[in-house]
Design an enzyme around this catalytic site. Structure first.
Site, PDB file in Angstrom:
ATOM      1  N   TYR A 136       8.699  -0.432 -17.087  1.00  0.00           N
ATOM      2  CA  TYR A 136       9.845   0.368 -17.510  1.00  0.00           C
ATOM      3  C   TYR A 136      10.072   0.095 -18.997  1.00  0.00           C
ATOM      4  O   TYR A 136      10.586  -0.965 -19.362  1.00  0.00           O
ATOM      5  CB  TYR A 136      11.047  -0.070 -16.678  1.00  0.00           C
ATOM      6  CG  TYR A 136      12.292   0.742 -16.865  1.00  0.00           C
ATOM      7  CD1 TYR A 136      12.496   1.898 -16.113  1.00  0.00           C
ATOM      8  CD2 TYR A 136      13.281   0.337 -17.756  1.00  0.00           C
ATOM      9  CE1 TYR A 136      13.659   2.632 -16.255  1.00  0.00           C
ATOM     10  CE2 TYR A 136      14.442   1.077 -17.905  1.00  0.00           C
ATOM     11  CZ  TYR A 136      14.625   2.221 -17.145  1.00  0.00           C
ATOM     12  OH  TYR A 136      15.773   2.951 -17.282  1.00  0.00           O
ATOM     13  N   GLN A 138      11.908   0.880 -22.041  1.00  0.00           N
ATOM     14  CA  GLN A 138      13.060   1.496 -22.701  1.00  0.00           C
ATOM     15  C   GLN A 138      13.360   0.792 -24.029  1.00  0.00           C
ATOM     16  O   GLN A 138      13.305   1.397 -25.085  1.00  0.00           O
ATOM     17  CB  GLN A 138      14.266   1.429 -21.760  1.00  0.00           C
ATOM     18  CG  GLN A 138      15.514   2.070 -22.334  1.00  0.00           C
ATOM     19  CD  GLN A 138      16.629   2.107 -21.298  1.00  0.00           C
ATOM     20  OE1 GLN A 138      16.471   2.642 -20.218  1.00  0.00           O
ATOM     21  NE2 GLN A 138      17.756   1.531 -21.645  1.00  0.00           N
ATOM     22  N   THR A 139      13.623  -0.515 -23.953  1.00  0.00           N
ATOM     23  CA  THR A 139      14.054  -1.267 -25.132  1.00  0.00           C
ATOM     24  C   THR A 139      13.009  -1.236 -26.254  1.00  0.00           C
ATOM     25  O   THR A 139      11.808  -1.322 -26.003  1.00  0.00           O
ATOM     26  CB  THR A 139      14.322  -2.728 -24.725  1.00  0.00           C
ATOM     27  OG1 THR A 139      15.232  -2.707 -23.637  1.00  0.00           O
ATOM     28  CG2 THR A 139      14.901  -3.540 -25.858  1.00  0.00           C
ATOM     29  N   GLU A 425      19.381  -5.188 -18.061  1.00  0.00           N
ATOM     30  CA  GLU A 425      20.178  -4.247 -17.248  1.00  0.00           C
ATOM     31  C   GLU A 425      21.607  -4.151 -17.776  1.00  0.00           C
ATOM     32  O   GLU A 425      22.560  -4.044 -17.019  1.00  0.00           O
ATOM     33  CB  GLU A 425      20.189  -4.667 -15.775  1.00  0.00           C
ATOM     34  CG  GLU A 425      19.051  -4.084 -14.973  1.00  0.00           C
ATOM     35  CD  GLU A 425      18.963  -2.573 -15.090  1.00  0.00           C
ATOM     36  OE1 GLU A 425      19.963  -1.897 -14.822  1.00  0.00           O
ATOM     37  OE2 GLU A 425      17.895  -2.074 -15.485  1.00  0.00           O
ATOM     38  N   ASP A 427      23.719  -5.656 -21.472  1.00  0.00           N
ATOM     39  CA  ASP A 427      24.304  -6.888 -22.004  1.00  0.00           C
ATOM     40  C   ASP A 427      25.704  -7.057 -21.398  1.00  0.00           C
ATOM     41  O   ASP A 427      26.475  -6.093 -21.317  1.00  0.00           O
ATOM     42  CB  ASP A 427      24.376  -6.762 -23.530  1.00  0.00           C
ATOM     43  CG  ASP A 427      25.195  -7.856 -24.163  1.00  0.00           C
ATOM     44  OD1 ASP A 427      24.612  -8.903 -24.472  1.00  0.00           O
ATOM     45  OD2 ASP A 427      26.413  -7.656 -24.347  1.00  0.00           O
TER      46      ASP A 427
HETATM   47  C1  LIG Z   1      13.704 -11.415 -19.973  1.00  0.00           C
HETATM   48  C2  LIG Z   1      13.977 -10.012 -20.402  1.00  0.00           C
HETATM   49  C3  LIG Z   1      13.362  -8.959 -19.732  1.00  0.00           C
HETATM   50  C4  LIG Z   1      13.549  -7.641 -20.142  1.00  0.00           C
HETATM   51  N1  LIG Z   1      12.896  -6.639 -19.494  1.00  0.00           N
HETATM   52  C5  LIG Z   1      12.993  -5.363 -19.968  1.00  0.00           C
HETATM   53  C6  LIG Z   1      12.251  -4.300 -19.378  1.00  0.00           C
HETATM   54  O1  LIG Z   1      11.529  -4.497 -18.392  1.00  0.00           O
HETATM   55  N2  LIG Z   1      12.339  -3.063 -19.912  1.00  0.00           N
HETATM   56  C7  LIG Z   1      13.138  -2.805 -20.985  1.00  0.00           C
HETATM   57  O2  LIG Z   1      13.174  -1.652 -21.423  1.00  0.00           O
HETATM   58  N3  LIG Z   1      13.875  -3.788 -21.555  1.00  0.00           N
HETATM   59  C8  LIG Z   1      13.819  -5.057 -21.081  1.00  0.00           C
HETATM   60  N4  LIG Z   1      14.556  -6.066 -21.655  1.00  0.00           N
HETATM   61  C9  LIG Z   1      15.410  -5.750 -22.792  1.00  0.00           C
HETATM   62  C10 LIG Z   1      16.891  -5.769 -22.431  1.00  0.00           C
HETATM   63  O3  LIG Z   1      17.198  -4.688 -21.597  1.00  0.00           O
HETATM   64  C11 LIG Z   1      17.706  -5.749 -23.732  1.00  0.00           C
HETATM   65  O4  LIG Z   1      17.451  -6.962 -24.400  1.00  0.00           O
HETATM   66  C12 LIG Z   1      19.183  -5.591 -23.438  1.00  0.00           C
HETATM   67  O5  LIG Z   1      19.467  -4.260 -23.073  1.00  0.00           O
HETATM   68  C13 LIG Z   1      20.080  -5.990 -24.612  1.00  0.00           C
HETATM   69  O6  LIG Z   1      19.790  -5.245 -25.724  1.00  0.00           O
HETATM   70  P1  LIG Z   1      19.482  -5.912 -27.150  1.00  0.00           P
HETATM   71  O7  LIG Z   1      18.403  -6.884 -26.965  1.00  0.00           O
HETATM   72  O8  LIG Z   1      19.317  -4.785 -28.074  1.00  0.00           O
HETATM   73  O9  LIG Z   1      20.795  -6.704 -27.507  1.00  0.00           O
HETATM   74  P2  LIG Z   1      21.849  -6.296 -28.609  1.00  0.00           P
HETATM   75  O10 LIG Z   1      22.559  -5.075 -28.134  1.00  0.00           O
HETATM   76  O11 LIG Z   1      21.231  -6.271 -29.936  1.00  0.00           O
HETATM   77  O12 LIG Z   1      22.828  -7.528 -28.479  1.00  0.00           O
HETATM   78  C14 LIG Z   1      23.038  -8.518 -29.501  1.00  0.00           C
HETATM   79  C15 LIG Z   1      24.513  -8.929 -29.483  1.00  0.00           C
HETATM   80  O13 LIG Z   1      25.313  -7.829 -29.881  1.00  0.00           O
HETATM   81  C16 LIG Z   1      26.379  -7.610 -28.966  1.00  0.00           C
HETATM   82  N5  LIG Z   1      26.695  -6.176 -28.920  1.00  0.00           N
HETATM   83  C17 LIG Z   1      25.834  -5.136 -28.845  1.00  0.00           C
HETATM   84  N6  LIG Z   1      26.498  -3.961 -28.831  1.00  0.00           N
HETATM   85  C18 LIG Z   1      27.811  -4.268 -28.876  1.00  0.00           C
HETATM   86  C19 LIG Z   1      29.018  -3.490 -28.895  1.00  0.00           C
HETATM   87  N7  LIG Z   1      28.994  -2.168 -28.784  1.00  0.00           N
HETATM   88  N8  LIG Z   1      30.203  -4.140 -28.958  1.00  0.00           N
HETATM   89  C20 LIG Z   1      30.237  -5.495 -29.005  1.00  0.00           C
HETATM   90  N9  LIG Z   1      29.143  -6.275 -28.994  1.00  0.00           N
HETATM   91  C21 LIG Z   1      27.946  -5.670 -28.942  1.00  0.00           C
HETATM   92  C22 LIG Z   1      25.843  -8.136 -27.628  1.00  0.00           C
HETATM   93  O14 LIG Z   1      26.909  -8.544 -26.759  1.00  0.00           O
HETATM   94  C23 LIG Z   1      25.006  -9.326 -28.089  1.00  0.00           C
HETATM   95  O15 LIG Z   1      25.859 -10.459 -28.215  1.00  0.00           O
HETATM   96  C24 LIG Z   1      14.400  -7.372 -21.245  1.00  0.00           C
HETATM   97  C25 LIG Z   1      15.037  -8.439 -21.896  1.00  0.00           C
HETATM   98  C26 LIG Z   1      14.836  -9.740 -21.489  1.00  0.00           C
HETATM   99  C27 LIG Z   1      15.520 -10.860 -22.219  1.00  0.00           C
END
Ligand SMILES: Cc1cc2nc3c(=O)[nH]c(=O)nc-3n(C[C@H](O)[C@H](O)[C@H](O)COP(=O)(O)OP(=O)(O)OC[C@H]3O[C@@H](n4cnc5c(N)ncnc54)[C@H](O)[C@@H]3O)c2cc1C
Length: 665
Positions: A136, A138-139, A425, A427
């Site tokens: 999947y 997405q990210t 799924e 944050d």
């Molecule tokens: C082990 C693991 C497996 C994963 N597996 C998959 C996968 O199979 N497929 C896939 O597509 N993705 C996957 N991911 C990615 C995951 O879905 C994303 O990391 C997650 O959605 C968080 O997004 P980000 O990393 O951009 O965090 P960010 O959004 O950049 O978060 C960074 C900080 O900013 C804060 N923040 C962000 N937006 C806001 C807001 N609007 N208001 C206040 N605070 C905010 C958050 O709380 C956090 O503290 C995986 C991640 C991990 C760690």
């Protein structure tokens, strides 16, 4: 379970309830208990599923070992003719994050939820037989939470009737998807749909990544692993990956077209299937995460409780044994709320399962009225339960003192593998902000004819809740479900109203939302805690058979609620939901509940029915024979292969003999 001496026998004899009956209540039914016991034993007794060596394996060996286990597990599933329920339990008990998790939990459901009938007929049989393996994607490197910020493009080419998938920038590289790095042959790729220069937003596409003959990436695709993650052992078993596209072409019918379609002429059409259907899948996935939270927390609590009953420190009188650390009130005040939380999350998970069925049936009947509330509530519960579980596992490690820091305690690996649940799924903070938005909207619509439904129904009694005064006069009053519910409802409602009032002072609501986001999250958490408290209380309205079982659950339900009240006392006092004297009485009642639960603690964790293999902990093994097992595990460490370590001649000896000048360093 286990032969030999049972060091916890005297603890087990103290139990005041029927443990076997509690096992059924925990499992959900005697059918589930019987199936999971059978499958757990199957895994535990098969040396191919050994996992105690994981922290010592290098990344390559670790990963290859996971490939072997996943393929062997599939072979056993076929040989034994296991059904879907049994196969899924088998994967759970193998207890090793692997590409198969994403294949079954994300790739297949995405096709089911977002694919048309024809797409399902084409792809699902291949996926079900594992002739293709999917992930999947997405990210991206630059965006996770903000899905609308994704940069990968899927441009329609009317000449060839294809989409061209492209990664225009470094930050558009897919980054994180599990199973992507080394294994998946296919991916659901989320990309911006571009037709004739116009951007139609993010949509899902099925893209083949690797050749089905030699596993090499197809032309235009660059793919690999993103590197070692937190901790050693589990989760490094997963190939989270990076993926870039250089103008990769896929046929038009590989866009997931259940909700929106692109015609042969390049017209974008919304189908008559409502967009909200996608939320139904999210409710499902998050419900499984909540169930997973109770499972992970129950494992940590089981380890910490058994070890706390074995471990003794101080307090010897006249040469007698020292005090079991579980008898210290501080240990109980840290451990028992987590034990109660594991049970509380179990029942809220059970209720979410019902909610998912209810939402699905309503959607099929064209009723979308409960969907926003169901969506907000599952998001909030995913957030609260995973945050508490992640912190709870770490607390359990500390509850085990120094030995908890050893990999053989099972806790470091459990923690490292569990914590990303707070991030993926959705944050956890971003999710609570969504819940808060929903709550503020619900409050603002109270004057209209729209009645709040489901878990927000209590807000319909807002006038009354703003007047509420708790009538607690003695500690035992806190055992009454209505008293607890009253205080939690008043606290949540008043926090939501207070933040909504502060929001209304801003001329620009979005600016207000940003400024007050920390308060909004607090209000959302208060609302979610109320849901968990109330669902536990609802569970107790059921007829629960078995000697003493219901009484234990009542105590746990009270411990769950009152420990939260004690922890968030500031909230309850500042909102005027209770008085300081009533707060003191709650704490007094809590102490007495800890004493009541103490003799039952071991039996309550036995009721989780975890095998020693699944727990993977020398501190938490069923027989409590901790010390010889710690020795045995230490002896197995590769460093102990020789008495004099490799490196003695080159480094230790020159140091001791003052021969550094001649040493080859
Ligand atoms: C082990 C693991 C497996 C994963 N597996 C998959 C996968 O199979 N497929 C896939 O597509 N993705 C996957 N991911 C990615 C995951 O879905 C994303 O990391 C997650 O959605 C968080 O997004 P980000 O990393 O951009 O965090 P960010 O959004 O950049 O978060 C960074 C900080 O900013 C804060 N923040 C962000 N937006 C806001 C807001 N609007 N208001 C206040 N605070 C905010 C958050 O709380 C956090 O503290 C995986 C991640 C991990 C760690």
């Amino acid at each position: 379970m286990g032969g030999g001496v049972d060091h916890l026998e005297s603890e087990r004899n103290k139990a005041e309830f029927d443990v076997d009956a509690m096992k059924i209540v925990w499992a959900g039914s005697s059918h589930v208990l019987q199936v999971s016991e059978r499958i757990a034993r199957l895994v535990a007794s098969d040396p191919a599923f050994r996992k105690d060596n994981r922290p010592n394996l290098g990344r390559k060996e670790l990963f290859k070992n996971t490939l072997r286990k996943a393929t062997y597990a599939w072979k056993r599933i076929i040989e034994l003719g296991l059904n879907e329920e049994e196969a899924s339990l088998l994967r759970t008990f193998v207890d090793e994050p692997a590409f198969t998790d994403l294949h079954w939990a994300m790739f297949v459901p995405a096709i089911k939820g977002q694919g048309t009938e024809e797409q399902q007929q084409k792809w699902l049989p291949l996926a079900h037989k594992m002739q293709i393996i999917g992930c999947y994607a997405q990210t991206e490197l630059g965006h996770g939470s903000n899905v609308q910020g994704l940069e990968t493009t899927a441009t329609f080419d009317p000449k060839t009737d294809e989409f061209v998938i492209h990664s225009p920038t470094l930050t558009s590289s897919k980054w994180w998807p599990g199973g992507l790095g080394k294994v998946s042959t296919h991916a659901i790729v989320y990309a911006r749909l571009i037709i004739d220069g116009q951007d139609y937003g993010v949509n899902g596409f099925i893209v083949q990544l690797r050749s089905l003959d030699d596993h090499l990436p197809l032309p235009g695709i660059t793919v690999g692993d993103i590197g070692m993650k937190f901790g050693n052992g589990a989760y490094n078993t997963m190939d989270n990956g990076v993926l870039r596209f250089d103008n990769v072409r896929i046929p038009r019918d590989q866009m997931l077209m259940r909700v929106s379609q692109v015609t042969r002429e390049g017209k974008f059409v919304q189908s008559n299937v409502p967009r909200q259907l996608v939320y139904g899948t999210m409710v499902f996935v998050r419900q499984t995460i909540v169930a997973g939270a109770s499972d992970a927390l129950s494992r940590a609590v089981c380890i910490a409780t058994r070890y706390s009953a074995v471990r003794r420190q101080f307090g010897s009188r006249n040469g007698g044994p020292e005090t079991q650390v579980i008898d210290y009130k501080t240990q109980q005040a840290r451990l028992f709320p987590l034990l109660a939380s594991a049970y509380a999350f179990r029942y809220v998970g059970e209720w979410l399962n019902w909610l998912y069925t209810d939402v699905t049936q309503r959607l099929q009947a064209g009723d979308f009225s409960t969907l926003p509330e169901a969506h907000a509530c599952t998001a909030g519960l995913k957030s609260v339960t995973t945050s508490v579980t992640a912190d709870g596992i770490e607390e359990c490690r500390k509850l085990c003192g120094g030995h908890g820091y050893l990999c053989s305690s099972g806790l470091p690996e459990l923690f490292a593998a569990y914590v990303p649940t707070c991030t993926y799924e959705g944050d956890n903070i971003v999710l609570q902000l969504q819940v808060a938005r929903h709550l503020v909207k619900t409050i603002s619509q109270l004057g209209s004819r729209k009645k709040p439904v489901g878990t927000t129904a209590y807000l319909g009694r807002l006038e009354q809740l703003l007047q509420y005064r708790s009538d607690v006069q003695k500690a035992e009053d806190w055992l009454k479900p209505n008293v607890v519910l009253g205080a939690f409802e008043a606290r949540a409602a008043r926090k939501i109203v207070a933040v909504a009032q502060n929001l209304s002072k801003f001329s620009n609501p979005e600016e207000g939302f940003q400024e007050l986001s920390a308060d909004l999250v607090e209000a959302a958490v208060a609302h979610c805690q109320l849901i968990i408290v109330s669902k536990f209380i609802e569970k107790l309205q059921e007829d629960i058979p078995g000697k003493g079982v219901k009484q234990q659950l009542e105590s746990l339900s009270s411990i769950y609620a009152l420990s939260l009240l004690h922890k968030h006392l500031g909230d309850f006092l500042s909102t005027g939901s209770i008085t300081p004297q009533q707060g003191d009485l709650a704490n007094e009642q809590l102490r007495s509940l800890y004493s009541q639960i103490r003799p039952n603690a071991i039996a309550l964790v036995d009721a989780f029915n975890h095998t020693d293999h699944y727990l993977g902990s020398v501190l938490g093994s069923y027989d409590g024979n901790v010390y010889p097992k710690l020795y045995e595990e230490a002896r197995k460490d590769p460093l102990n292969d020789s008495v004099v370590p490799d490196g003695y001649q080159e480094y230790i000896r020159p140091l001791l003999k003052q021969q550094l000048r001649n040493a080859r360093l």
